[in-house]
Design an enzyme around this catalytic site. Structure first.
Site, PDB file in Angstrom:
ATOM      1  N   GLY A 156      44.104  37.250  46.789  1.00 26.56           N
ATOM      2  CA  GLY A 156      45.031  38.372  46.792  1.00 26.56           C
ATOM      3  C   GLY A 156      44.904  39.132  48.090  1.00 26.56           C
TER       4      GLY A 156
ATOM      5  N   ASP B 139      45.728  51.094  37.685  1.00 23.37           N
ATOM      6  CA  ASP B 139      46.408  49.834  38.021  1.00 23.37           C
ATOM      7  C   ASP B 139      46.231  48.805  36.911  1.00 23.37           C
ATOM      8  OD1 ASP B 139      48.032  48.218  39.572  1.00 23.37           O
ATOM      9  OD2 ASP B 139      46.384  47.389  40.743  1.00 23.37           O
TER      10      ASP B 139
END
EC number: 2.7.11.22
Length: 315
Positions: free
Chosen positions: A22, A138
């Site tokens: 990521g 998140d």
């Protein structure tokens, strides 16, 4: 950690395979040479590790939170190790088998028993986290990791922080971002995590994201089409600078009831409460654990073990 404050070396670990990658770093499955224990090792992306003040606050925050928070439903950190290059660091963490995003992508809709059990664990982890004064900020399926036995771990605390009166609104992945953040609020609390829980639970039940916007305005439009258009009373006492700029759609019918009635009253009511426009009306993690949706959801259903087993290694 070595004596003198130095980190242990990456040389203590043997790489098995890469698990995922990521923008904030790659994750590897590794084996510690001294005892053959398997861990996940997150390489901190050098281009994003540092800012003008030195080591990025995102990484410091994640390490500090994970080192001091210990709960069975929250990812545990083992240590931070240094690599062979200058400014090359890794976080050594508990190794899970897959994540919720991979499971949903693989099987689509998750059975009701499995969804209730996973929701129960997610709420337990959040109850502990919120009780410690920390907001995750998140929550999404890719940050919810799963074990072969159905155990759940909340992960990725790079955006997490202590609850304060004033915080940035550049948080939460778009599809799981609460309406008050989209409307410009900079004053919020753990209720933003609860909106995200509602999105995740809805996704488990439907087998796809329930609010998959392509930008902030499209995200708001999808929220209105699912839940209806908010009134001034919904936001009374809240500072939402962007609300005055939103045009009310001319004609539409909120689709929530039709979309969720097939899952039963308990599930529909639970998700609808979490998606309340007024964040003060959303249940807390503690209250959610007392809801009918997760009542008696303490035992892992066999179907979940089977699903995770089929998806093992997909993260």
């Amino acid at each position: 950690m070595r004596s003198g404050g130095r980190c242990n070396s990456i040389e203590n670990y043997e790489k098995v395979c890469r698990i995922s990658s990521g923008s904030f770093g790659n994750v590897y499955r590794v084996r510690r040479k001294t005892d053959n224990r398997v861990f996940a090792l997150k390489r901190m992306n050098p281009s994003m590790c540092y800012d003008t003040n030195g080591f990025s606050i995102l990484y410091i925050r994640e390490v500090m939170i994970l080192k001091h928070i210990r709960h069975r439903n929250i990812m545990e950190i083992e240590e931070v190790v240094e690599g062979c290059e200058i400014n090359d660091f890794f976080i050594v963490m508990e190794c899970c088998d897959t994540d919720l995003r991979s499971v949903i992508h693989s099987v689509g809709k998750i059975g009701m028993k499995a969804a209730r059990f996973l929701t129960c664990q997610m709420l337990k982890g959040l109850k502990f986290l919120h009780g410690a004064g920390i907001v995750h900020r998140d929550l999404k399926p890719s940050n919810i990791l799963l074990m072969r036995d159905g155990g759940l771990r909340i992960a990725d605390f790079g955006l997490a922080r202590a609850i304060e009166s004033q915080m940035t609104n550049l948080v939460v992945t778009l599809w799981y971002r609460p309406i008050e953040i989209l409307l410009g609020s900079e004053t919020y609390d753990e209720s933003i995590d609860m909106w995200s829980v509602g999105c995740v639970v809805g996704e488990m039940l439907r087998g796809e994201p329930i609010l998959a916007g392509e930008g902030e305005m499209d995200q708001l439009d999808r929220i209105f089409r699912l839940l209806g258009y908010p009134t001034d009373a919904d936001f009374e006492g809240l500072d939402l600078p962007h609300f005055k700029n939103i045009r009310r759609p001319s004609t539409f019918e909120a689709s929530f009831e039709g979309d969720f009635e097939c899952y039963g009253e308990e599930a529909a009511s639970f998700v609808r409460n979490l998606l309340s426009f007024d964040p003060r009306k959303r249940c807390t993690a503690s209250q959610g654990l007392c809801s009918g949706f997760v009542a008696d959801a303490e035992e892992c259903p066999g179907e979940l073990v089977d699903i995770v087993g089929r998806c093992t290694g997909d993260i």
